[in-house]
Design a protein around this motif. Structure first.
Motif, PDB file in Angstrom:
ATOM      1  N   GLN A 353       0.888  -1.168   0.000  1.00 50.22           N
ATOM      2  CA  GLN A 353       0.000   0.000   0.000  1.00 50.22           C
ATOM      3  C   GLN A 353       0.920   1.209   0.000  1.00 50.22           C
ATOM      4  O   GLN A 353       1.543   1.523   1.022  1.00 50.22           O
ATOM      5  CB  GLN A 353      -0.855   0.011   1.269  1.00 50.22           C
ATOM      6  CG  GLN A 353      -1.988  -0.988   1.224  1.00 50.22           C
ATOM      7  CD  GLN A 353      -3.348  -0.279   1.183  1.00 50.22           C
ATOM      8  OE1 GLN A 353      -3.458   0.865   0.765  1.00 50.22           O
ATOM      9  NE2 GLN A 353      -4.381  -0.977   1.615  1.00 50.22           N
ATOM     10  N   LEU A 354       1.017   1.872  -1.123  1.00 50.47           N
ATOM     11  CA  LEU A 354       1.974   2.969  -1.264  1.00 50.47           C
ATOM     12  C   LEU A 354       1.594   4.155  -0.375  1.00 50.47           C
ATOM     13  O   LEU A 354       0.460   4.622  -0.407  1.00 50.47           O
ATOM     14  CB  LEU A 354       2.030   3.407  -2.734  1.00 50.47           C
ATOM     15  CG  LEU A 354       3.015   4.518  -3.079  1.00 50.47           C
ATOM     16  CD1 LEU A 354       4.446   4.072  -2.850  1.00 50.47           C
ATOM     17  CD2 LEU A 354       2.827   4.969  -4.528  1.00 50.47           C
ATOM     18  N   GLN A 355       2.558   4.621   0.413  1.00 55.01           N
ATOM     19  CA  GLN A 355       2.324   5.803   1.255  1.00 55.01           C
ATOM     20  C   GLN A 355       3.070   6.965   0.616  1.00 55.01           C
ATOM     21  O   GLN A 355       4.273   7.102   0.782  1.00 55.01           O
ATOM     22  CB  GLN A 355       2.892   5.586   2.678  1.00 55.01           C
ATOM     23  CG  GLN A 355       2.406   4.345   3.387  1.00 55.01           C
ATOM     24  CD  GLN A 355       0.924   4.410   3.716  1.00 55.01           C
ATOM     25  OE1 GLN A 355       0.395   5.488   3.967  1.00 55.01           O
ATOM     26  NE2 GLN A 355       0.253   3.270   3.675  1.00 55.01           N
ATOM     27  N   LEU A 356       2.382   7.757  -0.161  1.00 58.97           N
ATOM     28  CA  LEU A 356       3.030   8.875  -0.854  1.00 58.97           C
ATOM     29  C   LEU A 356       2.035  10.017  -0.893  1.00 58.97           C
ATOM     30  O   LEU A 356       0.841   9.805  -1.169  1.00 58.97           O
ATOM     31  CB  LEU A 356       3.378   8.411  -2.280  1.00 58.97           C
ATOM     32  CG  LEU A 356       4.421   9.210  -3.063  1.00 58.97           C
ATOM     33  CD1 LEU A 356       5.804   9.068  -2.450  1.00 58.97           C
ATOM     34  CD2 LEU A 356       4.478   8.711  -4.523  1.00 58.97           C
ATOM     35  N   ALA A 357       2.540  11.247  -0.617  1.00 62.03           N
ATOM     36  CA  ALA A 357       1.639  12.399  -0.605  1.00 62.03           C
ATOM     37  C   ALA A 357       0.931  12.513  -1.949  1.00 62.03           C
ATOM     38  O   ALA A 357       1.536  12.245  -2.998  1.00 62.03           O
ATOM     39  CB  ALA A 357       2.459  13.664  -0.335  1.00 62.03           C
ATOM     40  N   ASP A 358      -0.327  12.898  -1.929  1.00 63.35           N
ATOM     41  CA  ASP A 358      -1.144  13.097  -3.130  1.00 63.35           C
ATOM     42  C   ASP A 358      -1.498  11.810  -3.879  1.00 63.35           C
ATOM     43  O   ASP A 358      -1.942  11.863  -5.026  1.00 63.35           O
ATOM     44  CB  ASP A 358      -0.461  14.062  -4.122  1.00 63.35           C
ATOM     45  CG  ASP A 358      -0.208  15.422  -3.491  1.00 63.35           C
ATOM     46  OD1 ASP A 358      -1.051  15.852  -2.687  1.00 63.35           O
ATOM     47  OD2 ASP A 358       0.849  16.016  -3.773  1.00 63.35           O
ATOM     48  N   VAL A 359      -1.255  10.663  -3.256  1.00 64.29           N
ATOM     49  CA  VAL A 359      -1.624   9.408  -3.915  1.00 64.29           C
ATOM     50  C   VAL A 359      -2.656   8.696  -3.045  1.00 64.29           C
ATOM     51  O   VAL A 359      -2.485   8.614  -1.832  1.00 64.29           O
ATOM     52  CB  VAL A 359      -0.391   8.493  -4.097  1.00 64.29           C
ATOM     53  CG1 VAL A 359      -0.794   7.107  -4.565  1.00 64.29           C
ATOM     54  CG2 VAL A 359       0.604   9.114  -5.076  1.00 64.29           C
ATOM     55  N   SER A 360      -3.725   8.194  -3.682  1.00 66.45           N
ATOM     56  CA  SER A 360      -4.695   7.401  -2.919  1.00 66.45           C
ATOM     57  C   SER A 360      -4.404   5.928  -3.182  1.00 66.45           C
ATOM     58  O   SER A 360      -4.490   5.473  -4.325  1.00 66.45           O
ATOM     59  CB  SER A 360      -6.125   7.699  -3.378  1.00 66.45           C
ATOM     60  OG  SER A 360      -6.353   9.082  -3.322  1.00 66.45           O
ATOM     61  N   SER A 361      -4.061   5.214  -2.103  1.00 63.92           N
ATOM     62  CA  SER A 361      -3.753   3.783  -2.230  1.00 63.92           C
ATOM     63  C   SER A 361      -4.975   2.964  -1.879  1.00 63.92           C
ATOM     64  O   SER A 361      -5.640   3.249  -0.887  1.00 63.92           O
ATOM     65  CB  SER A 361      -2.649   3.402  -1.255  1.00 63.92           C
ATOM     66  OG  SER A 361      -1.423   3.648  -1.823  1.00 63.92           O
TER      67      SER A 361
END
Ligand code: UDX
Ligand code: UDX
Length: 425
Positions: A353-361
């Protein structure tokens, strides 16, 4: 044989578990106390098919132990296998600080003869440096042997690779450790390759550089295929049937990532440059790899010129299927470029589950495509190939699929009404 494996990362853990399974008494140590506590309770921090079971079995049989007592373990075991990380520095050279730390400990604790085996990938000259360092620190040459024994395992098939090697490489300074080394692995029919310390280091770099070269060659061919409306899959098939070329590592796609190929290529370039050797081929291999994402985004641009404010779902985050590793993943580099272009990015990956700003995982593959304009497949997980395309279509707003790994059947999705863009098609 009693072996202390230093470093419980991808390489250290899989090597420790298999060495224990071969019947050796193995102590795997790591400076990360939390990791070691977990491992001692049976919690394996990485996903590698079969690894949890192998660790459990050998822990229960008493052949595999975990400890954060690095110093004591190095002191007490006659064979030390170094598998700490050697990540890239900003300038492309290898960060050898973990190797240096281990060498300091060896030098300060050694009491009886030891064989010190470097499994980590290290630049040419590193094992010679270790040898000189130990001598400088006052160790008698009779008290130790240094061995360079690079690892060729691939994440996702690591256990199979260790059990079925196509060669076992040992770089040594003398014949003294060879008898012991021959008892280390169950090698099947794999030949031993004995060479110098630096020779072994270079075999590893040359292997990864060659694999990377094949991939960049494939990617350049796919670009040419794109321009001539030819399906690159046919070219790969035609090439692969020639045994002089071989069918492996000819898959075109987003480019090579992961914690080895890109790092080893830059480290090899750095090592060559230090000796004033030009690396025109390696430079080209890297340049092609560095522009693969741009190539695919341009391709998408031919049908959808403005990606700003578009909702784009990216399937696949790991650097390849069959692993939970997303270090240096081309999928993440692609996601970052989409964000820069102003797209709203959704992601789904079976392992991460990618944790990156501006990304919805998303935890659900189908939910991740809801209202999306484009679906991009960035990693060729098998479940993407077998999914329910009519459901995907009904949930999406747009109809574009960009398959950067050529892993789904273009005809099937076109029948569902998608506009399918693949590699070299
Ligand atoms: C390995 C190799 O060692 C590297 O050289 C190769 O190119 C890729 O594979 P990997 O197993 O992926 O690296 O490393 P990583 O997963 O980062 O694990 C390294 C482990 O060593 C970590 O758990 C870290 O805590 C441990 N470590 C590091 C030590 O135990 N001692 C140290 O001094 C430094
Ligand atoms: C690699 C080497 O294969 C292994 O021998 C070495 O010990 C460590 O480095 P690994 O990094 O686990 O192994 O992955 P690999 O299977 O080599 O894939 C590397 C990258 O190349 C991935 O991003 C993959 O998607 C890409 N790739 C691979 C292609 O783009 N095309 C191919 O045909 C093969």
């Amino acid at each position: 044989m009693r072996i202390c494996v230093v470093g419980a990362g991808y390489v250290g853990l899989t090597t420790a578990a298999t060495l224990a399974d071969f019947g050796h008494e193995v102590q795997c140590v790591d400076i990360d106390h939390v990791k070691i506590e977990g491992l001692s309770l049976g919690f394996v921090p990485i996903y590698e098919p079969g690894l949890t079971e192998l660790i459990d079995k050998n822990r229960k049989d008493g052949r595999l132990r975990f400890s954060s007592q690095v110093k004591e373990s190095i002191r007490d075991y006659p064979v030390i296998l170094i598998a700490v990380g050697t990540p890239p520095k900003e300038d492309g050279s290898s960060n050898l600080s973990s190797i240096h730390q281990v060498v300091e400990i060896v030098a300060s604790t050694i009491q009886e003869y030891k064989i010190i085996i470097t499994k980590s990938t290290v630049p040419p000259g590193t094992n010679e440096w270790i040898y000189q360092k130990l001598v400088e620190m006052g160790l008698d040459e009779d008290r130790f042997d240094i061995v360079s024994n690079p690892e060729f395992l691939r994440e996702g098939t690591a256990l199979w690779d260790i059990l079925h090697p196509n060669k076992i490489v040992f770089g040594t300074k003398s014949d003294r450790p060879i008898k012991v080394l021959k008892k280390l692995y169950a090698r099947g029919k794999a030949p031993y390759i004995f060479t110098s310390l630096t020779g072994a280091e270079l075999i590893k770099y040359a292997s990864n550089a060659f694999l990377a070269t094949k991939i960049s060659f494939a990617n350049e061919m796919a670009r040419i295929c794109d321009a001539y409306d030819v399906d690159y899959a046919d070219i790969a098939k035609g090439l692969g049937t020639d045994p002089r070329i071989g069918r492996h590592f000819l898959k075109a796609g987003l480019g090579f990532g992961g914690s080895c190929l890109p790092k080893d290529l830059s480290a090899l370039k750095d090592s060559a440059t230090r000796k004033k050797v030009e690396t025109k081929l390696l430079d080209a291999v890297m340049a092609i790899n560095d522009t693969q994402i741009e190539h695919y985004l341009n391709k998408l641009g031919t049908v959808l010129p403005d990606l700003a404010a578009k909702q784009i779902t990216v399937w696949g985050v790991t650097f390849k299927p069959g692993t939970d590793d997303s270090r240096f993943s081309p999928a993440i580099a692609l996601i970052e470029q989409l964000i820069q272009k102003g797209s709203h990015v959704h992601t789904y990956d079976p392992m991460v589950q990618l944790q990156l700003a501006d990304v919805s995982s998303f935890a659900d593959q189908y939910e991740s495509v809801n209202h999306s304009d484009v679906l991009i497949i960035a990693t060729e997980w098998e479940q993407f190939q077998k999914c329910n395309w009519s459901e995907v279509k009904s949930r999406m707003k747009g109809a574009f699929i960009l398959d950067t790994r050529n892993c789904i059947d273009g005809k099937t999705v076109r029948r569902e009404g998608f506009i399918y863009l693949g590699v070299g098609i």
